[in-house]
Design an enzyme around this catalytic site. Structure first.
Site, PDB file in Angstrom:
ATOM      1  N   ILE A  75       0.950   6.422   8.236  1.00  0.00           N
ATOM      2  CA  ILE A  75       1.010   6.720   6.784  1.00  0.00           C
ATOM      3  C   ILE A  75       2.117   7.298   6.509  1.00  0.00           C
ATOM      4  O   ILE A  75       2.845   8.022   7.294  1.00  0.00           O
ATOM      5  CB  ILE A  75      -0.086   7.843   6.489  1.00  0.00           C
ATOM      6  CG1 ILE A  75      -0.624   8.097   4.958  1.00  0.00           C
ATOM      7  CG2 ILE A  75       0.326   9.370   7.466  1.00  0.00           C
ATOM      8  CD1 ILE A  75      -1.816   9.019   4.824  1.00  0.00           C
ATOM      9  N   CYS A  76       2.705   7.129   5.201  1.00  0.00           N
ATOM     10  CA  CYS A  76       3.971   7.644   4.587  1.00  0.00           C
ATOM     11  C   CYS A  76       3.466   7.827   3.186  1.00  0.00           C
ATOM     12  O   CYS A  76       2.680   8.451   2.842  1.00  0.00           O
ATOM     13  CB  CYS A  76       5.139   6.448   4.678  1.00  0.00           C
ATOM     14  SG  CYS A  76       4.716   4.861   3.887  1.00  0.00           S
ATOM     15  N   LEU A  77       4.538   7.807   2.207  1.00  0.00           N
ATOM     16  CA  LEU A  77       4.576   8.150   0.877  1.00  0.00           C
ATOM     17  C   LEU A  77       3.400   7.004   0.061  1.00  0.00           C
ATOM     18  O   LEU A  77       2.380   7.226  -0.497  1.00  0.00           O
ATOM     19  CB  LEU A  77       5.659   8.509   0.159  1.00  0.00           C
ATOM     20  CG  LEU A  77       5.507   8.842  -1.329  1.00  0.00           C
ATOM     21  CD1 LEU A  77       4.712  10.153  -1.560  1.00  0.00           C
ATOM     22  CD2 LEU A  77       6.974   8.793  -2.066  1.00  0.00           C
ATOM     23  N   GLY A  79       2.923   3.412   1.653  1.00  0.00           N
ATOM     24  CA  GLY A  79       2.261   2.535   2.474  1.00  0.00           C
ATOM     25  C   GLY A  79       3.411   1.718   3.055  1.00  0.00           C
ATOM     26  O   GLY A  79       3.193   0.793   3.747  1.00  0.00           O
ATOM     27  N   MET A 103       0.267   8.588   1.466  1.00  0.00           N
ATOM     28  CA  MET A 103      -0.168  10.069   0.841  1.00  0.00           C
ATOM     29  C   MET A 103      -0.346   9.889  -0.515  1.00  0.00           C
ATOM     30  O   MET A 103      -1.151  11.101  -0.882  1.00  0.00           O
ATOM     31  CB  MET A 103       1.186  11.084   1.557  1.00  0.00           C
ATOM     32  CG  MET A 103       1.026  11.249   2.864  1.00  0.00           C
ATOM     33  SD  MET A 103      -0.637  11.981   3.405  1.00  0.00           S
ATOM     34  CE  MET A 103      -0.744  13.599   2.503  1.00  0.00           C
TER      35      MET A 103
END
Length: 124
Positions: A75-77, A79, A103
């Site tokens: 997971i990141c900000l 995708g 996120m």
């Protein structure tokens, strides 16, 4: 044994929605791996998420011990970085899913966001 890197045109890692990722993590069958930078992670992350920035993962840093042998939910900000992380992990032979929307989608879905000291966090 790790698999060779994906060849061009090979299928992308499987995707999971934030709600699906939360359920897998809660069940203990998977672990969330946040690949954002330290300041982003500190501002707010999914509860229980492990932290390993994409740049470190790309440099060959090993997964945290808690993630070994489990499905990884990258997971990141938004995708995009987590998609790259998922590709790197899949090339190492690790079962991995990319959390779609990152996120940002996690928070929009009303899922909890916390800080390292367990207070309410925010996504940056």
């Amino acid at each position: 044994m790790p698999q060779p890197p994906s060849a061009p045109g090979q299928a992308s890692p499987v995707q999971a929605s934030p709600a699906q990722a939360q359920e897998l993590a809660r069940a203990g069958t998977a672990v969330l791996l946040d690949v954002r930078e330290a300041a982003e992670f500190a501002a707010g992350h999914a509860p229980g998420a492990l932290h390993l920035p994409l740049i470190a993962l790309a440099a060959g840093v090993e997964l945290p011990p808690e993630a070994v042998g489990r499905t990884v939910l990258a997971i990141c900000l938004s995708g995009h970085r987590s998609q790259r992380a998922a590709e790197l992990l899949a090339a190492r032979g690790i079962e991995v899913l990319n959390v779609t929307g990152g996120m940002g989608a996690w928070a929009q879905a009303g899922l909890p966001v916390t800080t390292p000291d367990s207070s309410t966090g925010h996504v940056i």
